[in-house]
Enzyme design. Structure first.
Site, PDB file in Angstrom:
ATOM      1  N   CYS A  71     -14.770   3.883 -27.699  1.00  0.00           N
ATOM      2  CA  CYS A  71     -16.138   4.374 -27.866  1.00  0.00           C
ATOM      3  C   CYS A  71     -16.773   4.563 -26.494  1.00  0.00           C
ATOM      4  O   CYS A  71     -17.666   3.809 -26.095  1.00  0.00           O
ATOM      5  CB  CYS A  71     -16.953   3.394 -28.686  1.00  0.00           C
ATOM      6  SG  CYS A  71     -16.202   3.067 -30.266  1.00  0.00           S
ATOM      7  N   ARG A  77      -7.284   3.028 -14.896  1.00  0.00           N
ATOM      8  CA  ARG A  77      -7.325   3.608 -13.548  1.00  0.00           C
ATOM      9  C   ARG A  77      -8.081   4.945 -13.469  1.00  0.00           C
ATOM     10  O   ARG A  77      -8.792   5.175 -12.508  1.00  0.00           O
ATOM     11  CB  ARG A  77      -5.917   3.728 -12.955  1.00  0.00           C
ATOM     12  CG  ARG A  77      -5.282   2.361 -12.675  1.00  0.00           C
ATOM     13  CD  ARG A  77      -4.011   2.452 -11.845  1.00  0.00           C
ATOM     14  NE  ARG A  77      -4.282   2.937 -10.507  1.00  0.00           N
ATOM     15  CZ  ARG A  77      -4.030   4.157 -10.059  1.00  0.00           C
ATOM     16  NH1 ARG A  77      -3.455   5.043 -10.847  1.00  0.00           N
ATOM     17  NH2 ARG A  77      -4.325   4.489  -8.849  1.00  0.00           N
ATOM     18  N   GLY A 101       0.784  -1.229   0.000  1.00  0.00           N
ATOM     19  CA  GLY A 101       0.000   0.000   0.000  1.00  0.00           C
ATOM     20  C   GLY A 101       0.814   1.277   0.000  1.00  0.00           C
ATOM     21  O   GLY A 101       0.255   2.371   0.059  1.00  0.00           O
ATOM     22  N   GLU A 104       4.574  -6.185   1.715  1.00  0.00           N
ATOM     23  CA  GLU A 104       4.202  -6.585   0.350  1.00  0.00           C
ATOM     24  C   GLU A 104       4.007  -5.398  -0.589  1.00  0.00           C
ATOM     25  O   GLU A 104       2.916  -5.176  -1.104  1.00  0.00           O
ATOM     26  CB  GLU A 104       2.882  -7.369   0.394  1.00  0.00           C
ATOM     27  CG  GLU A 104       2.893  -8.564   1.297  1.00  0.00           C
ATOM     28  CD  GLU A 104       1.506  -9.161   1.510  1.00  0.00           C
ATOM     29  OE1 GLU A 104       1.430 -10.383   1.712  1.00  0.00           O
ATOM     30  OE2 GLU A 104       0.512  -8.419   1.475  1.00  0.00           O
ATOM     31  N   PRO A 105       5.055  -4.613  -0.829  1.00  0.00           N
ATOM     32  CA  PRO A 105       4.880  -3.463  -1.721  1.00  0.00           C
ATOM     33  C   PRO A 105       4.760  -3.890  -3.185  1.00  0.00           C
ATOM     34  O   PRO A 105       5.467  -4.790  -3.631  1.00  0.00           O
ATOM     35  CB  PRO A 105       6.165  -2.655  -1.509  1.00  0.00           C
ATOM     36  CG  PRO A 105       7.181  -3.667  -1.085  1.00  0.00           C
ATOM     37  CD  PRO A 105       6.447  -4.753  -0.347  1.00  0.00           C
ATOM     38  N   GLY A 106       3.860  -3.258  -3.916  1.00  0.00           N
ATOM     39  CA  GLY A 106       3.740  -3.499  -5.355  1.00  0.00           C
ATOM     40  C   GLY A 106       3.964  -2.191  -6.082  1.00  0.00           C
ATOM     41  O   GLY A 106       5.024  -1.940  -6.663  1.00  0.00           O
ATOM     42  N   ARG A 107       2.952  -1.312  -6.003  1.00  0.00           N
ATOM     43  CA  ARG A 107       2.982  -0.021  -6.687  1.00  0.00           C
ATOM     44  C   ARG A 107       4.272   0.762  -6.441  1.00  0.00           C
ATOM     45  O   ARG A 107       4.852   1.321  -7.371  1.00  0.00           O
ATOM     46  CB  ARG A 107       1.791   0.814  -6.187  1.00  0.00           C
ATOM     47  CG  ARG A 107       1.610   2.142  -6.898  1.00  0.00           C
ATOM     48  CD  ARG A 107       0.674   3.047  -6.087  1.00  0.00           C
ATOM     49  NE  ARG A 107      -0.507   2.352  -5.629  1.00  0.00           N
ATOM     50  CZ  ARG A 107      -1.665   2.309  -6.285  1.00  0.00           C
ATOM     51  NH1 ARG A 107      -1.803   2.970  -7.408  1.00  0.00           N
ATOM     52  NH2 ARG A 107      -2.697   1.634  -5.799  1.00  0.00           N
TER      53      ARG A 107
HETATM   54  C1  LIG Z   1      -2.711  -5.237  -3.596  1.00  0.00           C
HETATM   55  C2  LIG Z   1      -2.041  -5.849  -2.458  1.00  0.00           C
HETATM   56  C3  LIG Z   1      -0.716  -5.526  -2.160  1.00  0.00           C
HETATM   57  C4  LIG Z   1       0.071  -4.504  -2.922  1.00  0.00           C
HETATM   58  O1  LIG Z   1      -0.493  -3.236  -2.809  1.00  0.00           O
HETATM   59  P1  LIG Z   1       0.322  -1.964  -3.362  1.00  0.00           P
HETATM   60  O2  LIG Z   1      -0.621  -0.832  -3.112  1.00  0.00           O
HETATM   61  O3  LIG Z   1       0.562  -2.198  -4.808  1.00  0.00           O
HETATM   62  O4  LIG Z   1       1.568  -1.872  -2.583  1.00  0.00           O
HETATM   63  C5  LIG Z   1      -0.110  -6.168  -1.106  1.00  0.00           C
HETATM   64  N1  LIG Z   1      -0.772  -7.093  -0.365  1.00  0.00           N
HETATM   65  C6  LIG Z   1      -2.054  -7.426  -0.625  1.00  0.00           C
HETATM   66  C7  LIG Z   1      -2.717  -8.437   0.198  1.00  0.00           C
HETATM   67  C8  LIG Z   1      -2.732  -6.817  -1.668  1.00  0.00           C
HETATM   68  O5  LIG Z   1      -3.997  -7.143  -1.904  1.00  0.00           O
END
Ligand SMILES: *Cc1c(COP(=O)(O)O)cnc(C)c1O
Length: 519
Positions: free
Chosen positions: A446, A415, A317, A359-362
């Site tokens: 469209c 998004r 997050g 758990e970083p993604g973004r």
């Molecule tokens: C989506 C998600 C993430 C990653 O969230 P980011 O906002 O991309 O860091 C990590 N853990 C869980 C369980 C998620 O659903």
């Protein structure tokens, strides 16, 4: 009624611009917070990434295209690992960082993640398949999902994933049964399944802390589909709980019930608890509140049930800047703040700190990538200035909004449509001294909601054939892309040391028709 139409291009802010959007002092400048570290203007003024010019990218690879900096990805991944390891060194010996694959995953990314010392989070059998194809060892993988199928659970167990993050009481029973059955199915194992390798499980809890950008809210009950509630009274009617001292009858939580149930299954190894409190979070307070709540729970479970929960996952997050006003706290600062809270809380509770994971993604992939589009149709649309923004004279005012159409749209970045997300944009193939013009960058679908960048200033001389670059499209863009209107999805081009290669190739017309079974 007299009408005034404000001129198209002017140095004054457009009355159609949102309050947060100022006219940049230099329209050609790349705001560093929004871009990969190796993005810059080249000698001729065009945007370059790792020394490769967008003009060359367009010629060799076409558009639209996701352009990703490999070294920026690696640097951000490494920075997360190192800053959390450093901050938590004396708390729990370091942190396990799981890259959230759902933000953007392909086998090359899975390989980089591993090479930089991170682990990998997956959220479906398909994401797990990518990890397997990339050769990511099972013990470095987590599997999420609020509705995992039996097949997905079996696949995870067969591959030896390091943690299945269990999302419900239902699922806990299914994992326990599937793990036990695998034992009895394995030649030479004990008939009661006791010899089977146990399923390694984390329990996803909902701490009632929900965060977004600047604020977090704390509620007892969360109205959403994920996780096991920590609120008192949410356990099944038949579950009375350990009856913490002074606790009223029926005060047990669903989370407590899950711990008790997991501890009762021979086929399950309960590693710990997990939470994920939201996305695009700028400040540490929400993470801190969740950490405190989960640590208290860990202490409670030890005293009430004698159950040890040696691992604690605080989810992802971490936010990124999409527009110049966005100011997320750097990961290292959040790590420091969070480590302090975990250290103090564990001391207060008299418990050994669990091993922390995140758990970083973004925040790893988001800013590594920009989308390169070619400009097509440009249209000036006269629109009414919203009532309330009218000048004191009360005279009706119209203004021009310039719609700049590009060769992609909501199919490569949904998004803005899904979340009202804001992006920024620059003229990429050249610089310009023309005055600032408020524009809305739109796609070719469209759908009138097909917006790529809702509001931005571009040089007024942007014309068909120019290239635009939208930064911050590394996360949840390719991953959420679609074939709406039978557009072929763009590929992802990884750039490094002045050269580029597809890590996901663009779709072709044959791909688009490959599943059509014919007449
Ligand atoms: C989506 C998600 C993430 C990653 O969230 P980011 O906002 O991309 O860091 C990590 N853990 C869980 C369980 C998620 O659903």
């Amino acid at each position: 009624m007299p009408e005034t139409t404000l001129s198209a291009a002017s140095a004054a802010p457009s009355p159609l611009a949102p309050e947060w959007l100022g006219i940049p002092a230099d329209l050609n400048r790349l705001a560093p917070a929004l871009w990969a570290h190796d993005a810059e203007r080249g000698p001729s003024g065009g945007l370059t990434l790792a020394g490769l010019a967008v003009g060359e990218i367009k010629t060799r690879f076409g558009s639209p295209v996701f352009v990703l900096s490999e070294s920026d990805f690696r640097a951000r991944a490494r920075a997360f690992k190192q800053s959390f390891d450093t901050a938590f060194a004396d708390v729990c010996g370091g942190v396990d960082v799981y890259y959230a694959g759902k933000s953007f995953l392909c086998t090359a990314v899975a390989a980089w993640v591993r090479e930089e010392g991170l682990r990998l989070d997956t959220a479906s059998g398909g994401e797990l398949a990518v990890a397997q194809r990339a050769g990511t060892p099972g013990e470095l993988i987590g599997l999420h999902g609020n509705n995992k199928s039996d097949a997905e659970i079996r696949r995870a167990l067969d591959y030896g994933v390091g943690r299945i993050i269990v999302d419900s009481l239902d699922e806990l029973e299914r994992v326990a049964r599937i793990a036990a059955d695998r034992g009895t199915d394995t030649p030479g194992s004990a008939p009661d399944g006791s010899e089977a390798p146990r399923a390694k499980v984390m329990l996803r809890l909902t701490p009632g802390v929900h965060a977004h950008t600047h604020e977090f809210i704390a509620t007892a009950h969360e109205d959403q589909k994920f996780g096991l509630s920590m609120a008192p009274g949410t356990a099944s009617p038949g579950f009375s709980g350990a009856g913490a001292e002074g606790a009223p009858e029926g005060a047990a939580s669903m989370a407590e019930e899950a711990v008790a149930a997991a501890a009762g299954h021979d086929s399950i190894e309960l590693l710990g608890v997990h939470c994920h409190i939201g996305s695009q979070i700028f400040e540490p307070e929400g993470f801190e509140a969740a950490a405190v709540k989960l640590l208290r729970f860990v202490a409670d479970m030890r005293s009430s049930y004698g159950v040890a929960l040696p691992e604690l996952d605080l989810g992802g997050g971490y936010g990124i800047a999409y527009v110049p006003g966005d100011t997320p706290r750097p990961p290292a600062e959040i790590a420091e703040a969070l480590a302090g809270v975990v250290r103090e809380t564990c001391a207060e509770l008299g418990i050994t700190a669990p091993r922390i994971s995140i758990e970083p993604g973004r925040a790893i992939v988001g800013s590594t990538t920009f989308t390169l589009y070619e400009v097509g149709t440009i249209k000036d649309v006269v629109v009414d200035v919203p009532v309330g923004d009218l000048p004191a004279s009360g005279e009706a005012v119209t203004a021009v909004r310039r719609y700049v159409s590009v060769d992609g749209g909501m199919s490569d970045n949904p998004r803005p449509v899904l979340y009202d997300a804001d992006y920024s944009v620059v003229l990429a193939n050249r610089t310009s001294d023309a005055p600032a013009q408020l524009v809305r960058v739109v796609g070719k679908h469209c759908e009138s909601g097909d917006i790529v960048v809702r509001d931005a200033y571009l040089p007024a001389d942007v014309r068909a054939g120019d290239l635009l670059a939208v930064p911050g499209t590394g996360a949840y863009c390719w991953a959420l892309s679609s074939n709406y209107n039978y557009l072929a999805r763009p590929g992802v081009l990884a750039v490094r040391d002045g050269d580029a290669r597809w890590i996901v190739r663009p779709e072709t017309e044959d791909d688009l028709l490959s599943r059509d079974m014919g007449v």
